[in-house]
Design a protein around this motif. Structure first.
Motif, PDB file in Angstrom:
ATOM      1  N   LEU A  29       0.828  -1.204   0.000  1.00  0.00           N
ATOM      2  CA  LEU A  29       0.000   0.000   0.000  1.00  0.00           C
ATOM      3  C   LEU A  29       0.866   1.259   0.000  1.00  0.00           C
ATOM      4  N   ALA A  33       2.086   1.884  -3.447  1.00  0.00           N
ATOM      5  CA  ALA A  33       1.004   2.415  -4.287  1.00  0.00           C
ATOM      6  C   ALA A  33       0.765   3.892  -3.992  1.00  0.00           C
ATOM      7  N   ILE A  90       1.079   6.638  -7.108  1.00  0.00           N
ATOM      8  CA  ILE A  90      -0.234   6.871  -7.703  1.00  0.00           C
ATOM      9  C   ILE A  90      -0.248   8.195  -8.454  1.00  0.00           C
ATOM     10  N   ARG A 102      -5.647  -1.045  -8.900  1.00  0.00           N
ATOM     11  CA  ARG A 102      -5.673  -0.730  -7.473  1.00  0.00           C
ATOM     12  C   ARG A 102      -4.983  -1.835  -6.660  1.00  0.00           C
ATOM     13  N   ILE A 104      -6.748  -0.888   2.987  1.00  0.00           N
ATOM     14  CA  ILE A 104      -6.528  -0.871   1.531  1.00  0.00           C
ATOM     15  C   ILE A 104      -7.826  -0.544   0.803  1.00  0.00           C
ATOM     16  N   ARG A 105      -8.934  -1.120   1.272  1.00  0.00           N
ATOM     17  CA  ARG A 105     -10.222  -0.790   0.647  1.00  0.00           C
ATOM     18  C   ARG A 105     -10.559   0.691   0.808  1.00  0.00           C
ATOM     19  N   ASN A 151      -8.457   2.607  -1.725  1.00  0.00           N
ATOM     20  CA  ASN A 151      -9.011   2.481  -3.079  1.00  0.00           C
ATOM     21  C   ASN A 151     -10.265   3.342  -3.246  1.00  0.00           C
ATOM     22  N   ILE A 203      -9.185   6.961  -3.669  1.00  0.00           N
ATOM     23  CA  ILE A 203      -8.662   7.249  -5.010  1.00  0.00           C
ATOM     24  C   ILE A 203      -9.799   7.320  -6.025  1.00  0.00           C
ATOM     25  N   ASP A 204     -10.771   6.402  -5.907  1.00  0.00           N
ATOM     26  CA  ASP A 204     -11.926   6.463  -6.816  1.00  0.00           C
ATOM     27  C   ASP A 204     -12.662   7.788  -6.672  1.00  0.00           C
TER      28      ASP A 204
END
Length: 318
Positions: free
Chosen positions: A65, A68, A72, A80, A93-94, A97, A100-101
């Motif tokens: 993570l 990332a 990113i 992802r 992590i969820r 993500n 970021i979305d």
């Protein structure tokens, strides 16, 4: 199980194992004998190694993570991080993500508004250049022509030079207006607009241009056609200004599931130079229509810009 309890239990397991060894066959004298000190040293080293190994396994998803997070880029979507590990790490992590979305959606919305306002401003400026400045210069040309008829010969020659300068300025203003607002794109379509763009951008240079435009392109909506046109415009302009190229190739082809625009030159390439505002602008435009943009070295040197525009649910849309 939360991350706190996982780390606590890992360390507790190591300490319990050490305690059981001390209560079992391992004894410590006072003062400590050399063999006992050796056993304690080996045991401590074993506990540290076991603790480090267990923590590395438990925290590995966090390291992924972190990588990332440092790499990113909202303009270059990448896969992802996979929500792996125990509940606490997987939830983290969820959450990353989802963040970021959300940021990509907000950026796409703001970029769409900004680019829409930019296009509207381009149209307004182009209209004013055409209607106001263009008509004024046309009137000046007519007045100069009228004055030149009644002027003596020496003055007539000077007036002819002024007429040529004014005419060149009028042509340049019309060229700028066409670049600001590609009327040919709305009137004649994407293929004709790209041909006119190549002639306009490279017409005053020694650059050799090779074109390949498929005749059976699928129907694209106005937004997708404008993105393709603007990306081609920016890529060709960069080639003329910075690439020092002798040849450039432009192709627009139909591929399974997408339309591909490719501009490739044989210039000096981009090297390690950071992406400028022009390339980032192309990426923002590509994201607006779900297209993929790649900018990098070409197979034989130079620079290659490749835009892939999906045609699935966009095909035939008004």
């Amino acid at each position: 199980m939360s991350l706190f309890w996982r780390i606590f239990l890992l360390n507790a397991a190591v300490l319990v194992a050490a305690t059981l060894l001390l209560l079992g066959p391992v004894t410590v004298s006072t003062p400590v004998l050399l063999t006992e000190a050796l056993v304690l040293t080996v045991g401590l080293a074993a506990m540290l190694v076991a603790n480090a190994a267990l923590l590395r396994v438990g925290l590995a998803p966090l390291h992924r993570l972190t990588r990332a997070m440092t790499t990113i880029d909202l303009l270059q979507p990448e896969p992802r991080p996979v929500p792996a590990g125990q509940a606490g790490i997987a939830d983290l992590i969820r959450a990353f993500n989802a963040m970021i979305d959300r940021l990509e959606a907000e950026r796409a919305t703001s970029a769409a508004s900004a680019l829409s306002a930019q296009e509207a401003e381009r149209r307004r400026v182009a209209q004013e250049l055409h209607d106001e400045v263009g008509q004024t210069l046309t009137a000046v040309l007519l007045e100069l022509k009228q004055v030149a008829r009644h002027a003596p010969e020496p003055v007539r020659a000077q007036l002819a030079q002024v007429q040529e300068t004014t005419r060149d300025s009028l042509d340049e203003i019309r060229r700028i207006a066409r670049r600001l607002r590609p009327g040919v794109l709305e009137e004649l379509g994407l293929t004709s607009a790209l041909k006119a763009l190549v002639t306009e951008v490279t017409g005053h240079t020694d650059l050799s241009v090779r074109q390949h435009l498929d005749a059976d392109l699928p129907a694209l909506d106005g937004e997708a056609e404008l993105v393709i046109y603007r990306v081609a415009q920016e890529a060709l302009t960069n080639t003329v200004r910075h690439a020092r190229a002798a040849t450039v190739e432009l192709s627009l082809t139909r591929r399974p599931g997408h339309v591909q625009l490719r501009i490739r030159d044989d210039g000096r390439g981009i090297g390690d130079a950071a992406e400028g505002a022009g390339v980032r602008g192309m990426r923002e435009r590509a994201l607006l229509i779900g297209a993929q943009l790649s900018v990098g070295p070409g197979p034989g040197g130079g620079t290659e810009v490749r835009l892939r525009v999906p045609v699935g649910d966009r095909e035939g849309r008004p």
